[in-house]
Design a protein around this motif. Structure first.
Motif, PDB file in Angstrom:
ATOM      1  N   ARG A 116       0.805  -1.220   0.000  1.00 51.93           N
ATOM      2  CA  ARG A 116       0.000   0.000   0.000  1.00 51.93           C
ATOM      3  C   ARG A 116       0.840   1.272   0.000  1.00 51.93           C
ATOM      4  O   ARG A 116       0.373   2.304  -0.479  1.00 51.93           O
ATOM      5  N   GLN A 117       2.035   1.233   0.546  1.00 57.94           N
ATOM      6  CA  GLN A 117       2.845   2.442   0.623  1.00 57.94           C
ATOM      7  C   GLN A 117       4.305   2.108   0.365  1.00 57.94           C
ATOM      8  O   GLN A 117       4.800   1.058   0.797  1.00 57.94           O
ATOM      9  N   LEU A 118       4.977   2.998  -0.342  1.00 53.93           N
ATOM     10  CA  LEU A 118       6.422   2.954  -0.547  1.00 53.93           C
ATOM     11  C   LEU A 118       6.984   4.290  -0.087  1.00 53.93           C
ATOM     12  O   LEU A 118       6.573   5.345  -0.564  1.00 53.93           O
ATOM     13  N   VAL A 119       7.930   4.247   0.862  1.00 54.68           N
ATOM     14  CA  VAL A 119       8.512   5.471   1.418  1.00 54.68           C
ATOM     15  C   VAL A 119      10.020   5.340   1.304  1.00 54.68           C
ATOM     16  O   VAL A 119      10.622   4.453   1.922  1.00 54.68           O
ATOM     17  N   ILE A 120      10.642   6.200   0.511  1.00 55.17           N
ATOM     18  CA  ILE A 120      12.079   6.149   0.283  1.00 55.17           C
ATOM     19  C   ILE A 120      12.779   7.054   1.287  1.00 55.17           C
ATOM     20  O   ILE A 120      12.248   8.089   1.714  1.00 55.17           O
ATOM     21  N   SER A 121      13.981   6.663   1.715  1.00 59.51           N
ATOM     22  CA  SER A 121      14.721   7.399   2.727  1.00 59.51           C
ATOM     23  C   SER A 121      15.290   8.688   2.149  1.00 59.51           C
ATOM     24  O   SER A 121      15.408   8.843   0.926  1.00 59.51           O
ATOM     25  N   PRO A 122      15.665   9.658   3.001  1.00 64.31           N
ATOM     26  CA  PRO A 122      16.198  10.933   2.487  1.00 64.31           C
ATOM     27  C   PRO A 122      17.449  10.764   1.637  1.00 64.31           C
ATOM     28  O   PRO A 122      17.653  11.515   0.678  1.00 64.31           O
ATOM     29  N   ASN A 123      18.312   9.817   1.973  1.00 64.57           N
ATOM     30  CA  ASN A 123      19.526   9.591   1.184  1.00 64.57           C
ATOM     31  C   ASN A 123      19.321   8.577   0.076  1.00 64.57           C
ATOM     32  O   ASN A 123      20.294   8.188  -0.595  1.00 64.57           O
ATOM     33  N   SER A 124      18.089   8.105  -0.103  1.00 66.28           N
ATOM     34  CA  SER A 124      17.710   7.217  -1.215  1.00 66.28           C
ATOM     35  C   SER A 124      18.458   5.889  -1.186  1.00 66.28           C
ATOM     36  O   SER A 124      18.732   5.295  -2.234  1.00 66.28           O
ATOM     37  N   ASN A 125      18.801   5.416  -0.004  1.00 66.18           N
ATOM     38  CA  ASN A 125      19.461   4.106   0.085  1.00 66.18           C
ATOM     39  C   ASN A 125      18.577   3.043   0.720  1.00 66.18           C
ATOM     40  O   ASN A 125      18.914   1.858   0.673  1.00 66.18           O
ATOM     41  N   TYR A 126      17.461   3.428   1.328  1.00 65.76           N
ATOM     42  CA  TYR A 126      16.509   2.481   1.897  1.00 65.76           C
ATOM     43  C   TYR A 126      15.129   2.753   1.306  1.00 65.76           C
ATOM     44  O   TYR A 126      14.798   3.887   0.947  1.00 65.76           O
ATOM     45  N   LEU A 127      14.338   1.691   1.256  1.00 61.29           N
ATOM     46  CA  LEU A 127      12.951   1.794   0.804  1.00 61.29           C
ATOM     47  C   LEU A 127      12.070   1.052   1.786  1.00 61.29           C
ATOM     48  O   LEU A 127      12.237  -0.168   1.984  1.00 61.29           O
ATOM     49  N   ALA A 128      11.155   1.779   2.425  1.00 60.17           N
ATOM     50  CA  ALA A 128      10.202   1.164   3.344  1.00 60.17           C
ATOM     51  C   ALA A 128       8.996   0.678   2.555  1.00 60.17           C
ATOM     52  O   ALA A 128       8.375   1.441   1.822  1.00 60.17           O
ATOM     53  N   ILE A 129       8.700  -0.615   2.694  1.00 56.93           N
ATOM     54  CA  ILE A 129       7.599  -1.261   1.972  1.00 56.93           C
ATOM     55  C   ILE A 129       6.521  -1.586   2.997  1.00 56.93           C
ATOM     56  O   ILE A 129       6.753  -2.380   3.917  1.00 56.93           O
ATOM     57  N   LEU A 130       5.344  -1.001   2.851  1.00 54.06           N
ATOM     58  CA  LEU A 130       4.274  -1.136   3.837  1.00 54.06           C
ATOM     59  C   LEU A 130       3.087  -1.861   3.221  1.00 54.06           C
ATOM     60  O   LEU A 130       2.637  -1.534   2.122  1.00 54.06           O
ATOM     61  N   THR A 131       2.608  -2.841   3.942  1.00 53.88           N
ATOM     62  CA  THR A 131       1.290  -3.412   3.678  1.00 53.88           C
ATOM     63  C   THR A 131       0.339  -2.863   4.732  1.00 53.88           C
ATOM     64  O   THR A 131       0.646  -1.880   5.402  1.00 53.88           O
ATOM     65  N   SER A 132      -0.806  -3.463   4.872  1.00 53.20           N
ATOM     66  CA  SER A 132      -1.757  -2.948   5.860  1.00 53.20           C
ATOM     67  C   SER A 132      -1.255  -3.122   7.286  1.00 53.20           C
ATOM     68  O   SER A 132      -1.595  -2.332   8.164  1.00 53.20           O
ATOM     69  N   HIS A 133      -0.399  -4.157   7.549  1.00 52.04           N
ATOM     70  CA  HIS A 133       0.047  -4.428   8.912  1.00 52.04           C
ATOM     71  C   HIS A 133       1.553  -4.609   9.039  1.00 52.04           C
ATOM     72  O   HIS A 133       2.074  -4.564  10.162  1.00 52.04           O
ATOM     73  N   THR A 134       2.267  -4.838   7.956  1.00 48.02           N
ATOM     74  CA  THR A 134       3.690  -5.171   8.050  1.00 48.02           C
ATOM     75  C   THR A 134       4.530  -4.080   7.399  1.00 48.02           C
ATOM     76  O   THR A 134       4.056  -3.319   6.557  1.00 48.02           O
ATOM     77  N   VAL A 135       5.816  -4.055   7.799  1.00 52.14           N
ATOM     78  CA  VAL A 135       6.784  -3.102   7.257  1.00 52.14           C
ATOM     79  C   VAL A 135       8.060  -3.873   6.931  1.00 52.14           C
ATOM     80  O   VAL A 135       8.572  -4.618   7.765  1.00 52.14           O
ATOM     81  N   HIS A 136       8.572  -3.684   5.714  1.00 50.23           N
ATOM     82  CA  HIS A 136       9.837  -4.273   5.297  1.00 50.23           C
ATOM     83  C   HIS A 136      10.752  -3.151   4.822  1.00 50.23           C
ATOM     84  O   HIS A 136      10.298  -2.187   4.200  1.00 50.23           O
ATOM     85  N   ILE A 137      12.037  -3.307   5.076  1.00 50.42           N
ATOM     86  CA  ILE A 137      13.041  -2.328   4.667  1.00 50.42           C
ATOM     87  C   ILE A 137      13.942  -2.993   3.639  1.00 50.42           C
ATOM     88  O   ILE A 137      14.587  -4.010   3.924  1.00 50.42           O
ATOM     89  N   ALA A 138      13.975  -2.411   2.427  1.00 51.87           N
ATOM     90  CA  ALA A 138      14.808  -2.942   1.345  1.00 51.87           C
ATOM     91  C   ALA A 138      15.997  -2.014   1.137  1.00 51.87           C
ATOM     92  O   ALA A 138      15.865  -0.787   1.147  1.00 51.87           O
ATOM     93  N   VAL A 139      17.162  -2.617   0.958  1.00 47.57           N
ATOM     94  CA  VAL A 139      18.382  -1.869   0.659  1.00 47.57           C
ATOM     95  C   VAL A 139      18.443  -1.683  -0.854  1.00 47.57           C
ATOM     96  O   VAL A 139      18.509  -2.665  -1.608  1.00 47.57           O
ATOM     97  N   LEU A 140      18.418  -0.458  -1.307  1.00 51.81           N
ATOM     98  CA  LEU A 140      18.327  -0.175  -2.734  1.00 51.81           C
ATOM     99  C   LEU A 140      19.692  -0.298  -3.404  1.00 51.81           C
ATOM    100  O   LEU A 140      20.703   0.171  -2.863  1.00 51.81           O
TER     101      LEU A 140
END
Length: 874
Positions: A116-140
């Motif tokens: 449901r949501q993608l939130v990229i970090s200020p330095n553009s090296n992490y990407l927060a991946i959100l579903t309705s209940h879970t959060v995953h952090i991907a290293v770009l």
């Protein structure tokens, strides 16, 4: 509002790859996103759709459980290269051919539900991946992986944030925000729907940083807290989840920080908007290690010290204000004694200073709120008007002049736009009905903490008033027919101005700009001259905020809601707004405020590249390109129904003749439901296509007419018209037109002067009271400065300024004569005896005093004369 140049270009339309990366591989009618996140069973709930994240010209698009990664510039150039090669009719070796990298990849994610949501970090090296209940952090990865030989799906290094915290059995995640003061943009703040705030300080070298937060705050406990020594941590998984008023009133809708370059306490303030309409603030909310901009700590230190000094000896200030000032001073003193650690920042930026979060007066701040809304509109009958969906905060500007007053070295301000604008914060609230409330934080948010349990001062503290926000304007962005229960409007930041943004609803995009009144209001707040209240009232009541809808979906496409918009500014792409639905992307290109991009040659082309000819004049307003309705491409459900009937109890009826029976009626009814729905959709789409064709003919005629008018005007200007008159050379025709315009201008000027003279002669109105008073005042001043011919009372004349001036002149001449005589006698007379000698210092002092008095009287009279002359001339 920026001018719209064009809508979705060809390289983002079917059947190009730029379109396919936004749509799922197989889209069925029961897709969970077709109805705003509600699945087949209807158990889902509406929420924000931030499925587009941006890194430069690269975009990350969430489609179902996948993430598509693409470089828009690469896709555009590949399409242009394909058009050139097809136009020449021969193949040539190019990096954009099918056997080379295509500039887009598919990223496989370990999520279990729809993203449901993608939130990229200020330095553009992490990407927060959100579903309705879970959060995953991907290293770009680096951008070079897009053009790698391997074009298959790729799997990124992904960490699960809070494996036992953010799970399906717990409350859903409302917002995930990258803290603006995190070290190298590695601090994430998650806010769940049950009003629990967690601060995560992430590090790929420490896997435990993804398991447990460094700070967890339950806002429901904090709202009832009385001492900083209490436990405000989040409850465990086994806590009682029964109904309570707090769980209903404190259901979080959204949260946000202001920008890093804001002034005051705004960069470290978390604003939380509750679904039921309440707004709270948490200040200061900091991670254990935080990195402020260069201006933040000095500005806070100056304001806190000045505040404490002003309150120290004032007995009228209440005890709670003094306690708050002392708490802020203790907090700042803990920072001042620290030696910041200098670490390497992002590429191209100076080294960052890292501080440790102060331990005094406490690491958990006080929850401020709920805020009272002054001058709020009356409650609406529509329930959706009170249900908040998003919040957007614009922090106060940085007062650089006040900060650097008396300092030799100048500090660099990171955000160039943060030094201009309002000196107060702006809080924008958005409801599910599309109602936008623009509020001003006139009091200014400040850091607050609860008192200690054993503090003696806390026993005598009076209850403070609830903080308030001033409702400046209220705007509606949706019509009544467009409001729905599944609507969840969101804000999108504009990269060109901090006082403009975009609102994306389920079916439209609206542009909002506060610039028309922000700078005018700041001038009124700073000057505070006569009539300020009246002018500010005009600003508030007038429709000064720019509100313009720039895109609206067709009615048949509203089942696929739009994602939150993303704004891109790039020399190759221009000023671009990008949004998308499950049907495909939607982009709007605006006229870029930086016109230098239009004249720079493209650096990616070869040296032999020839500049394209100038673009033709746009004679018609741009409009969205027509896209065929999805009904034309959807497969019919009738074969599936027939297949079900062949395996049902009615399979025998399919091979027999049609007979009137209840079973036959049941079959015909089911078939009619399917066919009627499909034919209705196809008929509606065909009618829309017919209307578009008619509209195309009308627009084509209009464009031909406009082109013809422009051609006639050009011929008339250049002298190439084929009329009965003699065709003149271009220069001669232009000179004649210029001479004719000059003669016409002179004639108009002469007529205006004649009208002015007639108006002056014909005006014979009586003087007003103010004019009579002004004339009397001039006469009084004249009598006081210039002696009149009439003789009056000698006593009254003695007090007049002109009489006093004559006396002073006579006295001056007499004194000068006496001084001259005394000087001559002193030269001729013998030296006096020592007993009668006058010191030279006394004589000089007396003479200087006399001359000073004479000069003062002379200046007074001269000033009065000059004033009278000005009044006479006026």
């Amino acid at each position: 509002m920026p001018k719209i140049i064009s809508y979705t270009p060809a390289w983002l339309s079917k059947p190009n790859p730029g379109h396919e990366i936004f749509v799922p591989s197989s889209l069925s009618a029961d897709h969970p996103s077709l109805s705003g996140g509600v699945g087949r069973k209807g158990t889902g709930k509406p929420g924000p759709r931030r499925t587009i994240a941006q890194r430069g010209t690269e975009v990350f698009i969430a489609v179902g459980r996948e993430i598509r990664w693409a470089d828009l510039v690469y896709l555009k150039e590949a399409w242009e290269d394909k058009q050139k090669s097809s136009g020449k009719g021969r193949k040539r070796d190019s990096q954009y051919q099918d056997d080379h990298a295509q500039g887009y990849r598919t990223i496989k994610t370990p999520v279990a539900g729809e993203i449901r949501q993608l939130v990229i970090s200020p330095n553009s090296n992490y990407l927060a991946i959100l579903t309705s209940h879970t959060v995953h952090i991907a290293v770009l990865p680096e951008s070079s992986h897009l053009t790698a030989p391997d074009t298959g799906p790729m799997k990124l290094k992904t960490y699960t944030l809070g494996p036992t915290t953010h799970v399906t059995s717990q409350s859903g995640v409302a917002s995930a925000l990258w803290h603006p003061l995190g070290v190298n943009g590695s601090c994430l703040v998650t806010v769940t729907e049950d009003a629990v705030v967690r601060v995560w300080e992430l590090s790929t070298g420490d896997r435990w940083s993804f398991d447990r937060p460094t700070l967890a705050i339950d806002l429901k406990k904090l709202a009832d807290g009385t001492s900083v020594d209490q436990d405000f941590g989040a409850s465990g998984s086994g806590a009682n989840k029964g109904f309570s008023p707090d769980s209903f009133e404190m259901e979080v809708a959204s949260a946000c920080f202001s920008s890093r370059g804001s002034g005051g306490w705004y960069p470290m303030t978390l604003w939380i908007a509750m679904r039921e309409g309440d707004v709270y603030a948490l200040c200061p909310l900091l991670p254990e290690k935080w990195s402020p901009p260069p201006t933040l700590v000095p500005s806070l230190s100056v304001s806190i010290v000045a505040k404490v000094a002003g309150m120290e000896d004032d007995p009228e200030i209440p005890a709670n204000s003094k306690l708050l000032a002392q708490q802020q001073l203790a907090w700042m003193s803990d920072i001042d004694i620290q030696e910041p650690v200098h670490i390497d920042a992002a590429l191209g930026e100076p080294a960052a200073e890292v501080y440790t979060r102060p331990s005094k007066p406490g690491r958990i701040p006080k929850l401020q709120g709920p805020f009272d809304f002054d001058l709020a509109p009356e409650e609406s009958e529509d329930e959706l008007d009170g249900l908040l969906s998003d919040i957007y905060v614009i922090g106060a500007r940085i007062d650089g002049e006040e900060l650097m007053f008396g300092e030799e070295d100048e500090l660099e301000i990171e955000d160039g736009d943060s030094s201009a604008g309002l000196s107060v914060g702006v809080v924008c609230l958005l409801s599910s009905s599309g109602r936008l409330s623009i509020c001003l934080d006139l009091d200014g948010i400040e850091a607050q903490w609860l008192p200690k349990l054993k503090s003696k001062v806390s026993r005598f503290i009076e209850e403070t008033d609830a903080p308030s926000l001033l409702t400046f304007q209220v705007l509606d962005t949706l019509r009544n027919a467009e409001v729905g229960n599944n609507n969840w409007p969101t804000f999108s930041h504009d990269c060109n101005s901090r006082y403009s943004f975009f609102i994306t609803d389920i079916s439209c995009v609206t542009y909002i700009s506060l610039t028309p009144w922000v700078f005018r209001l700041e001038n009124e707040l700073n000057e505070s001259t006569a009539g300020t209240d009246f002018r500010v009232d005009l600003l508030a009541k007038g429709q000064n905020t720019t509100r313009e809808r720039i895109y609206t979906q067709r009615p048949d496409e509203q089942l696929a809601p739009l994602a939150a918009s993303s704004v891109i500014q790039d020399p190759d792409l221009g000023y671009l707004l990008l949004t998308a639905s499950l049907r495909g992307p939607v982009s709007i290109t605006f006229e870029s405020p930086d016109f230098e991009y239009a004249i720079l040659p493209r650096q990616s082309e070869s040296p032999t590249y020839e500049l394209e000819s100038e673009k033709p004049l746009i004679l018609c307003e741009p409009r969205p390109v027509y896209q065929p309705a999805p009904s034309f491409e959807e497969t019919s459900a009738l074969p599936l129904l027939l297949e079900k009937l062949r395996h049902s109890k009615y399979k025998r009826l399919l091979k027999e003749e049609v007979r009137l029976s209840p079973a036959t009626l049941t079959i015909m009814t089911d078939v009619h439901k399917v066919l009627s729905e499909e034919t209705h959709r196809i008929g509606t789409a065909a009618a829309e296509l017919f209307r578009r064709c008619e509209r195309l003919q009308i627009e084509l005629k209009s464009q031909i007419q406009k082109t013809n008018d422009v051609a006639h005007r050009v011929d008339a200007i250049s002298g190439k018209d084929n009329g009965d008159e003699l065709v003149l050379p271009c220069n001669e025709a232009l000179e004649q037109r210029i001479e004719a315009v000059k003669r016409n201008q002179e004639e108009l000027t002469r007529r205006i002067e004649n009208l002015k003279k007639r108006q002056t002669k014909g005006t014979n109105r009586e003087l007003s009271d103010r004019e009579r008073a002004w004339m009397e005042e001039v006469a009084v001043v004249e009598r006081k400065i210039i002696p009149s011919a009439q003789t009056g009372d000698s006593k009254s004349e003695a007090t007049e300024p002109w009489k006093r001036f004559e006396q002073v002149v006579e006295l001056k001449e007499k004194l000068l004569r006496d001084v001259q005589e005394l000087a001559e006698e002193a030269e001729q007379a013998p030296l006096p005896s020592p007993s009668v000698k006058v010191p030279s210092e006394i004589r000089k002092a007396k003479m200087a005093q006399v001359m000073h008095l004479l000069d003062r009287e002379t200046a007074l009279v001269e000033g009065a004369k000059s004033r009278l002359e000005r009044l006479s001339l006026g």
